[in-house]
Motif scaffolding. Sequence first.
Motif, short mmCIF file in Angstrom:
data_model
loop_
_atom_site.label_atom_id
_atom_site.label_comp_id
_atom_site.label_asym_id
_atom_site.label_seq_id
_atom_site.Cartn_x
_atom_site.Cartn_y
_atom_site.Cartn_z
N ASP A 194 0.82 -1.21 0.00
CA ASP A 194 0.00 0.00 0.00
C ASP A 194 0.85 1.26 0.00
O ASP A 194 0.51 2.27 -0.64
N ARG A 195 1.99 1.22 0.71
CA ARG A 195 2.82 2.42 0.85
C ARG A 195 3.73 2.64 -0.35
O ARG A 195 3.94 3.78 -0.78
N TYR A 196 4.26 1.56 -0.92
CA TYR A 196 5.27 1.70 -1.97
C TYR A 196 4.82 1.16 -3.33
O TYR A 196 5.49 1.43 -4.34
N GLY A 197 3.76 0.39 -3.35
CA GLY A 197 3.27 -0.13 -4.62
C GLY A 197 4.06 -1.28 -5.19
O GLY A 197 4.04 -1.53 -6.40
N PHE A 198 4.78 -2.04 -4.34
CA PHE A 198 5.62 -3.12 -4.83
C PHE A 198 4.79 -4.16 -5.60
O PHE A 198 3.69 -4.52 -5.20
N GLY A 199 5.37 -4.64 -6.70
CA GLY A 199 4.71 -5.65 -7.53
C GLY A 199 5.29 -7.03 -7.36
O GLY A 199 4.96 -7.96 -8.11
N ALA A 200 6.17 -7.23 -6.36
CA ALA A 200 6.74 -8.54 -6.02
C ALA A 200 7.10 -8.50 -4.54
O ALA A 200 7.36 -7.42 -3.98
N LEU A 201 7.14 -9.68 -3.90
CA LEU A 201 7.43 -9.76 -2.48
C LEU A 201 8.43 -10.88 -2.20
O LEU A 201 8.35 -11.95 -2.80
N LYS A 202 9.33 -10.61 -1.27
CA LYS A 202 10.34 -11.59 -0.87
C LYS A 202 10.35 -11.72 0.64
O LYS A 202 10.39 -10.71 1.35
N LEU A 203 10.33 -12.94 1.13
CA LEU A 203 10.36 -13.20 2.57
C LEU A 203 11.74 -13.69 2.98
O LEU A 203 12.24 -14.69 2.46
N LYS A 204 12.36 -12.99 3.94
CA LYS A 204 13.59 -13.47 4.55
C LYS A 204 13.22 -14.57 5.53
O LYS A 204 12.54 -14.33 6.54
N ALA A 205 13.68 -15.78 5.23
CA ALA A 205 13.29 -16.95 6.01
C ALA A 205 14.49 -17.52 6.76
O ALA A 205 15.45 -16.81 7.02
N GLY A 206 14.42 -18.80 7.13
CA GLY A 206 15.47 -19.42 7.91
C GLY A 206 15.40 -19.07 9.38
O GLY A 206 16.36 -19.32 10.12
N VAL A 207 14.29 -18.51 9.81
CA VAL A 207 14.13 -18.05 11.20
C VAL A 207 13.33 -19.05 12.01
O VAL A 207 13.67 -19.36 13.16
N PHE A 208 12.26 -19.58 11.44
CA PHE A 208 11.38 -20.54 12.10
C PHE A 208 11.40 -21.87 11.35
O PHE A 208 11.90 -21.93 10.22
N PRO A 209 10.87 -22.93 11.93
CA PRO A 209 10.81 -24.20 11.21
C PRO A 209 10.17 -24.02 9.85
O PRO A 209 9.25 -23.21 9.68
#
Length: 435
Positions: A194-209
Amino acid sequence: MNHAPAAQLQAHLNQARITGVTITPVAFKDPPLLNTVGVHEPFALRAIVEVHTDAGVSGFGETYGDAGHIARLKLAADSLPGTDIFNINSMRVAIIHALHQDTIEGGHGMSGMVTGSSTGDRVLSAFDVAALDIQGKLLGRPVSDLLGGAVREAIQFSGYLFYKWAAHPGQAGDAWGEALDPTGIVRQARTMVDRYGFGALKLKAGVFPPEEEIAAIQALRGEFPDLPLRIDPNAAWTVETSIRVGKELDGVLEYLEDPTPGIDGMAAVRREVGMPLATNMCVVSFADVAPAVAAGAVDVILSDHHFWGGLRRSQFLAGITETFGLGLSMHSNSHLGISLAAMVHLAAATPTLDYACDTHWPWKDPAEDVIKHGALKFRDGAVEVPTGPGLGIEVDRDALERLHRQYLDCGIRSRDDTGYMQRINSSYQLQSPRW
């Protein structure tokens, strides 16, 4: 015919030799963003490199702010006076020679997650950007023109999602709030989009199972049915876990980034999963490209001019990826506006850029930067390419001094996500792979 203007320009350019370098370490506030090696400390470190010339024109580069890296920057800076600002090849030779006697420890700026890339290229990068900034100012052309010309007017970026605490211990909560489960990640993503209008998303993982992180990706798919999704566990998974996650998220992910350590591990995963594999961990220098290609380990290389040797050598990498039919995008670390401007100019002049680039920009306090506001704005998930001379930005000297003072006061001298986490949770152990 009057040749005076051309003669005056030539005389001006003939004076463009380096007279000195100013290196200013800075610190800016960083939220408690979690990753597989720990958590971001309250301040992120950067170094601002200003190269001076006898033409009276200066240029800027931005790089890591760890103590070891700054020490190497100073070694390099001492070798550069007298160098022609247009001869970046000579700059590289001088820097590599200056680093031959390097016995400095640490200073890679990536909290141990990416440490194998060429030290010479890491040091060269900021000087390369500063030299191109000066060249553009002398010629009255944007850096993208010096790199061959812009092929796009705006650069698309992806929203970079992190598991995070509500606040650093002992500090007030920030506006982003807590994100420790799928609901929190979706809420964070909605704010990003909503704030930046990004058209793709990336999740930094490796934190939880992995099961919990799969659930977060599935929740994101439910909330954003049309957006490309990526996940990056920073090699936290075994080959077996990576294959399992890859198969479960087949058809959901745009690409799977660095699920497991090493070229051999990535190749083993690649043989079993359907989506492309991306990396900024097992291919981090030119020496890594040939073995990765031979093993069939990766489909997408996430370049980063900060450790590939600057903008021109990053274009060299782009030529290699095009030759071998690999995809190309950009990796991001916590950064300020000089780095963003350099990324934008490089992306503009790289025809083979295949995916939206990463950026940590939304996580930075908008009031904290070393450049004057207005030159770089996100609109519909993209940043327009500056058209002014050089990088097309102006450094705010007062802001630079404030962030330098913050560096002096904060006491942090090297990034240490693991050490910070262990000070908060004494039972925390670094493991690779973790699951």
